[in-house]
Design an enzyme around this catalytic site. Structure first.
Site, PDB file in Angstrom:
ATOM      1  N   THR A  51       0.855  -1.185   0.000  1.00 39.37           N
ATOM      2  CA  THR A  51       0.000   0.000   0.000  1.00 39.37           C
ATOM      3  C   THR A  51       0.897   1.242   0.000  1.00 39.37           C
ATOM      4  OG1 THR A  51      -0.212  -0.154   2.394  1.00 39.37           O
ATOM      5  CG2 THR A  51      -1.961  -1.163   1.071  1.00 39.37           C
ATOM      6  N   THR A  53       1.455   4.442   1.557  1.00 37.83           N
ATOM      7  CA  THR A  53       2.208   4.990   2.686  1.00 37.83           C
ATOM      8  C   THR A  53       3.115   3.935   3.301  1.00 37.83           C
ATOM      9  OG1 THR A  53       0.470   6.595   3.136  1.00 37.83           O
ATOM     10  CG2 THR A  53       2.005   6.148   4.936  1.00 37.83           C
ATOM     11  N   CYS A  54       2.622   2.709   3.378  1.00 36.14           N
ATOM     12  CA  CYS A  54       3.402   1.613   3.962  1.00 36.14           C
ATOM     13  C   CYS A  54       4.676   1.367   3.165  1.00 36.14           C
ATOM     14  CB  CYS A  54       2.559   0.341   4.022  1.00 36.14           C
ATOM     15  SG  CYS A  54       0.981   0.538   4.889  1.00 36.14           S
ATOM     16  N   SER A  55       4.550   1.373   1.844  1.00 33.13           N
ATOM     17  CA  SER A  55       5.683   1.071   0.968  1.00 33.13           C
ATOM     18  C   SER A  55       6.619   2.257   0.769  1.00 33.13           C
ATOM     19  CB  SER A  55       5.182   0.615  -0.405  1.00 33.13           C
ATOM     20  OG  SER A  55       4.504  -0.612  -0.302  1.00 33.13           O
ATOM     21  N   VAL A  59       7.948   1.422   5.914  1.00 36.24           N
ATOM     22  CA  VAL A  59       9.054   0.447   5.862  1.00 36.24           C
ATOM     23  C   VAL A  59      10.386   1.133   5.576  1.00 36.24           C
ATOM     24  CG1 VAL A  59       9.992  -1.560   4.658  1.00 36.24           C
ATOM     25  CG2 VAL A  59       7.579  -1.522   5.310  1.00 36.24           C
TER      26      VAL A  59
END
Length: 166
Positions: A51, A53-55, A59
């Site tokens: 997704t 923001t996550c990517s 992370v």
């Protein structure tokens, strides 16, 4: 919802760190209680692998600050999402983070529910997911807890955790 001073609940997560020709090799079960015993662990939880923001932010920030976190006596950094262990491993590899951050799948939402951090994102087509958050767990006890407001990325990032570690 879990709070500072609580013991992190036991749950079974899945992890794969080895890859075959086309995909990760069968994930192994990881007991949260056993894996946190005697260790100082930063856990960051997020809605989903791959997704935006996550990517793009979550992370990479923890990978970038990994050495600084280790310098603050953090033994391991975990990324947890309501994805299966296969997806988490493939995403970790794509993020060039396998072997740095542990990518653990909470495919059934067992830990997310026990933490009280599960959230219904059906309106976005995602179903039940983990709220974006970060925790410092020391020998199984929660020492820091940062839970994001819906749609925000302000307090669960690696820089905030580093400040909290002193």
């Amino acid at each position: 919802m879990i709070k500072i001073g609580d013991r992190i609940p036991d749950a079974t997560l899945t992890e794969s760190t080895e890859f075959g020709e086309a995909c990760p090799i069968g994930p192994q079960k990881v007991s949260v209680a056993e894996a946190t015993k005697g260790k100082r662990i930063v856990i960051f939880g997020l809605p989903g692998a791959y997704t935006p923001t996550c990517s793009a932010k979550h992370v990479p920030g923890y990978v970038k600050h990994l050495d600084a976190l280790k310098a603050k006596k953090v033994d391991e950094v975990w990324c947890i999402s309501l994805n299966d262990g296969f997806v988490m491993a493939a995403w970790g590899r794509d993020q060039k983070a396998i072997g740095k951050v542990r990518f653990l799948g909470d495919g059934n939402g067992e830990l997310s529910k026990k933490l009280g951090l599960d959230v219904d994102l059906s309106v976005a087509g995602l179903g039940t997911r983990l709220q974006r958050c970060s925790l410092l767990v020391d020998d199984g006890v929660v020492k820091q807890l940062n839970v994001e407001a819906p749609g925000k990325f302000e307090v669960s990032d690696a820089a905030t955790m580093l400040k909290q570690l002193g």
